[in-house]
Design a protein around this motif. Structure first.
Motif, mmCIF file in Angstrom:
data_model
loop_
_atom_site.group_PDB
_atom_site.id
_atom_site.type_symbol
_atom_site.label_atom_id
_atom_site.label_comp_id
_atom_site.label_asym_id
_atom_site.label_seq_id
_atom_site.Cartn_x
_atom_site.Cartn_y
_atom_site.Cartn_z
ATOM 1 N N THR A 3 0.835 -1.202 0.000
ATOM 2 C CA THR A 3 0.000 0.000 0.000
ATOM 3 C C THR A 3 0.870 1.252 0.000
ATOM 4 O OG1 THR A 3 -1.618 -1.238 1.279
ATOM 5 C CG2 THR A 3 -1.889 1.139 1.206
ATOM 6 N N THR A 4 2.012 1.156 0.699
ATOM 7 C CA THR A 4 2.943 2.288 0.741
ATOM 8 C C THR A 4 3.354 2.682 -0.669
ATOM 9 O OG1 THR A 4 3.787 1.566 2.878
ATOM 10 C CG2 THR A 4 5.184 3.047 1.625
ATOM 11 N N ASN A 5 3.766 1.691 -1.460
ATOM 12 C CA ASN A 5 4.165 1.962 -2.837
ATOM 13 C C ASN A 5 2.995 2.456 -3.670
ATOM 14 O OD1 ASN A 5 6.789 1.269 -2.348
ATOM 15 N ND2 ASN A 5 6.834 -0.476 -3.729
ATOM 16 N N GLU A 6 1.829 1.856 -3.489
ATOM 17 C CA GLU A 6 0.655 2.272 -4.263
ATOM 18 C C GLU A 6 0.325 3.741 -4.011
ATOM 19 O OE1 GLU A 6 -2.601 -0.419 -3.571
ATOM 20 O OE2 GLU A 6 -1.422 -2.129 -4.258
ATOM 21 N N ASN A 7 0.385 4.170 -2.747
ATOM 22 C CA ASN A 7 0.106 5.575 -2.424
ATOM 23 C C ASN A 7 1.138 6.500 -3.064
ATOM 24 O OD1 ASN A 7 -2.067 4.764 -0.898
ATOM 25 N ND2 ASN A 7 -1.023 4.963 1.057
ATOM 26 N N LEU A 8 2.390 6.107 -2.998
ATOM 27 C CA LEU A 8 3.448 6.928 -3.575
ATOM 28 C C LEU A 8 3.315 6.986 -5.099
ATOM 29 C CD1 LEU A 8 5.949 8.644 -3.326
ATOM 30 C CD2 LEU A 8 7.317 6.553 -3.129
ATOM 31 N N ILE A 9 3.014 5.851 -5.708
ATOM 32 C CA ILE A 9 2.831 5.809 -7.166
ATOM 33 C C ILE A 9 1.685 6.737 -7.573
ATOM 34 C CG2 ILE A 9 2.038 4.315 -9.059
ATOM 35 C CD1 ILE A 9 3.693 2.043 -7.599
ATOM 36 N N GLU A 10 0.618 6.738 -6.804
ATOM 37 C CA GLU A 10 -0.512 7.622 -7.107
ATOM 38 C C GLU A 10 -0.092 9.095 -7.039
ATOM 39 O OE1 GLU A 10 -4.828 8.733 -5.167
ATOM 40 O OE2 GLU A 10 -4.098 6.670 -4.926
ATOM 41 N N VAL A 11 0.676 9.448 -6.020
ATOM 42 C CA VAL A 11 1.165 10.827 -5.874
ATOM 43 C C VAL A 11 2.048 11.199 -7.068
ATOM 44 C CG1 VAL A 11 2.749 12.283 -4.523
ATOM 45 C CG2 VAL A 11 1.017 10.923 -3.348
ATOM 46 N N LEU A 12 2.968 10.312 -7.418
ATOM 47 C CA LEU A 12 3.875 10.586 -8.541
ATOM 48 C C LEU A 12 3.115 10.671 -9.858
ATOM 49 C CD1 LEU A 12 6.834 8.251 -7.503
ATOM 50 C CD2 LEU A 12 6.742 10.749 -7.310
ATOM 51 N N ASN A 13 2.123 9.803 -10.050
ATOM 52 C CA ASN A 13 1.324 9.854 -11.277
ATOM 53 C C ASN A 13 0.513 11.143 -11.375
ATOM 54 O OD1 ASN A 13 2.049 7.625 -12.861
ATOM 55 N ND2 ASN A 13 0.812 6.235 -11.630
ATOM 56 N N ASP A 14 0.040 11.648 -10.240
ATOM 57 C CA ASP A 14 -0.658 12.943 -10.252
ATOM 58 C C ASP A 14 0.284 14.039 -10.769
ATOM 59 O OD1 ASP A 14 -2.975 11.828 -9.254
ATOM 60 O OD2 ASP A 14 -2.706 12.589 -7.208
ATOM 61 N N LEU A 15 1.532 13.988 -10.329
ATOM 62 C CA LEU A 15 2.510 14.995 -10.771
ATOM 63 C C LEU A 15 2.851 14.816 -12.250
ATOM 64 C CD1 LEU A 15 4.867 15.190 -7.660
ATOM 65 C CD2 LEU A 15 2.963 16.708 -8.278
ATOM 66 N N ILE A 16 2.912 13.568 -12.700
ATOM 67 C CA ILE A 16 3.140 13.317 -14.131
ATOM 68 C C ILE A 16 1.997 13.947 -14.931
ATOM 69 C CG2 ILE A 16 3.104 11.508 -15.924
ATOM 70 C CD1 ILE A 16 4.691 9.735 -13.895
ATOM 71 N N GLN A 17 0.772 13.750 -14.469
ATOM 72 C CA GLN A 17 -0.375 14.273 -15.215
ATOM 73 C C GLN A 17 -0.433 15.801 -15.213
ATOM 74 O OE1 GLN A 17 -3.360 11.615 -13.380
ATOM 75 N NE2 GLN A 17 -3.748 10.896 -15.455
ATOM 76 N N ILE A 18 -0.102 16.451 -14.097
ATOM 77 C CA ILE A 18 -0.125 17.922 -14.111
ATOM 78 C C ILE A 18 0.976 18.440 -15.036
ATOM 79 C CG2 ILE A 18 1.293 18.323 -12.036
ATOM 80 C CD1 ILE A 18 -1.633 20.499 -13.265
ATOM 81 N N ASN A 19 2.100 17.745 -15.092
ATOM 82 C CA ASN A 19 3.147 18.155 -16.031
ATOM 83 C C ASN A 19 2.708 17.919 -17.469
ATOM 84 O OD1 ASN A 19 5.763 19.268 -14.855
ATOM 85 N ND2 ASN A 19 5.281 17.619 -13.439
ATOM 86 N N ASN A 20 1.972 16.829 -17.723
ATOM 87 C CA ASN A 20 1.420 16.612 -19.067
ATOM 88 C C ASN A 20 0.429 17.718 -19.420
ATOM 89 O OD1 ASN A 20 2.947 14.328 -19.585
ATOM 90 N ND2 ASN A 20 1.360 12.907 -18.938
ATOM 91 N N ASP A 21 -0.383 18.125 -18.450
ATOM 92 C CA ASP A 21 -1.311 19.255 -18.663
ATOM 93 C C ASP A 21 -0.521 20.513 -19.023
ATOM 94 O OD1 ASP A 21 -3.522 17.721 -17.983
ATOM 95 O OD2 ASP A 21 -3.741 18.585 -15.976
ATOM 96 N N ARG A 22 0.557 20.730 -18.288
ATOM 97 C CA ARG A 22 1.381 21.920 -18.473
ATOM 98 C C ARG A 22 2.004 21.906 -19.884
ATOM 99 N NH1 ARG A 22 6.778 23.469 -16.659
ATOM 100 N NH2 ARG A 22 6.725 25.662 -16.032
ATOM 101 N N ILE A 23 2.527 20.753 -20.302
ATOM 102 C CA ILE A 23 3.107 20.628 -21.643
ATOM 103 C C ILE A 23 2.053 20.959 -22.694
ATOM 104 C CG2 ILE A 23 4.008 18.981 -23.354
ATOM 105 C CD1 ILE A 23 5.236 17.453 -20.852
ATOM 106 N N GLU A 24 0.880 20.360 -22.553
ATOM 107 C CA GLU A 24 -0.197 20.585 -23.516
ATOM 108 C C GLU A 24 -0.626 22.056 -23.531
ATOM 109 O OE1 GLU A 24 -4.455 18.675 -23.822
ATOM 110 O OE2 GLU A 24 -2.927 17.100 -23.854
ATOM 111 N N GLY A 25 -0.711 22.652 -22.359
ATOM 112 C CA GLY A 25 -1.088 24.065 -22.258
ATOM 113 C C GLY A 25 -0.089 24.971 -22.960
ATOM 114 N N TYR A 26 1.201 24.718 -22.719
ATOM 115 C CA TYR A 26 2.218 25.563 -23.346
ATOM 116 C C TYR A 26 2.349 25.292 -24.842
ATOM 117 C CZ TYR A 26 3.620 27.853 -19.072
ATOM 118 O OH TYR A 26 3.626 28.632 -17.942
ATOM 119 N N GLU A 27 2.143 24.048 -25.274
ATOM 120 C CA GLU A 27 2.184 23.782 -26.716
ATOM 121 C C GLU A 27 1.056 24.529 -27.422
ATOM 122 O OE1 GLU A 27 2.290 19.502 -26.988
ATOM 123 O OE2 GLU A 27 4.481 19.493 -26.886
#
Length: 158
Positions: A3-27
């Motif tokens: 569960t520890t890893n699952e929670n951390l993976i979820e946090v990291l994936n949220d950051l990946i997605q906001i960065n993907n949003d940011r890339i798309e926004g700037y493009e």
């Protein structure tokens, strides 16, 4: 997987997605910015490339934890809506409006990183440092966007 890893993976994936949003926004911003605004196009390209680097770093962490890496952008919540607003703003709007929208998007990115650092997930020191470093760099980008916006505002109020 723990569960520890699952929670951390979820946090990291949220950051990946906001960065993907940011890339798309700037493009989108680059495409919609007038050719005379070469400085903004360069700035927006730098911001998109910055997030590409962050996605790569975060992806490595998720993979190392044995998780499935999030692809695409977020599709729920306030942060996604902020970047959608950024993308919508560029159609036929001014340099000032574009910069204000980007600043709002940068505020949302800061909030996402603050949420990640404040989450209940157990974050190892090296991963916490990575997130903290990315957040600090994004803050610098936020301040740069704000500086452009303020300078543009000052010039137009003369």
């Amino acid at each position: 997987m723990s569960t520890t890893n699952e929670n951390l993976i979820e946090v990291l994936n949220d950051l990946i997605q906001i960065n993907n949003d940011r890339i798309e926004g700037y493009e989108k911003a680059i495409k919609e910015t007038d050719d005379i605004d070469v400085d903004l196009q360069g700035l927006f390209q730098k911001m998109a490339n910055e997030s590409r680097g962050y996605v790569s770093e975060l992806t490595s962490q998720v993979s190392a934890l044995g998780g499935e890496v999030a692809t695409g952008t977020t599709n729920s919540g306030k942060i996604y809506r902020v970047w959608m607003d950024v993308k919508a703003t560029f159609t036929g709007h001014s340099r000032q409006a574009a910069l204000e929208s980007c600043e709002g998007g940068e505020d949302a990115a800061q909030e996402a990183y603050e949420d990640a650092l404040a989450s209940d997930a157990e974050i190892p020191a090296d991963v916490r440092q990575l997130i903290t470093d990315q957040k600090a760099s994004l803050k610098t980008s936020h301040d740069l966007i704000k500086k452009y916006r303020d300078a543009h505002q000052a010039v137009n109020s003369l």
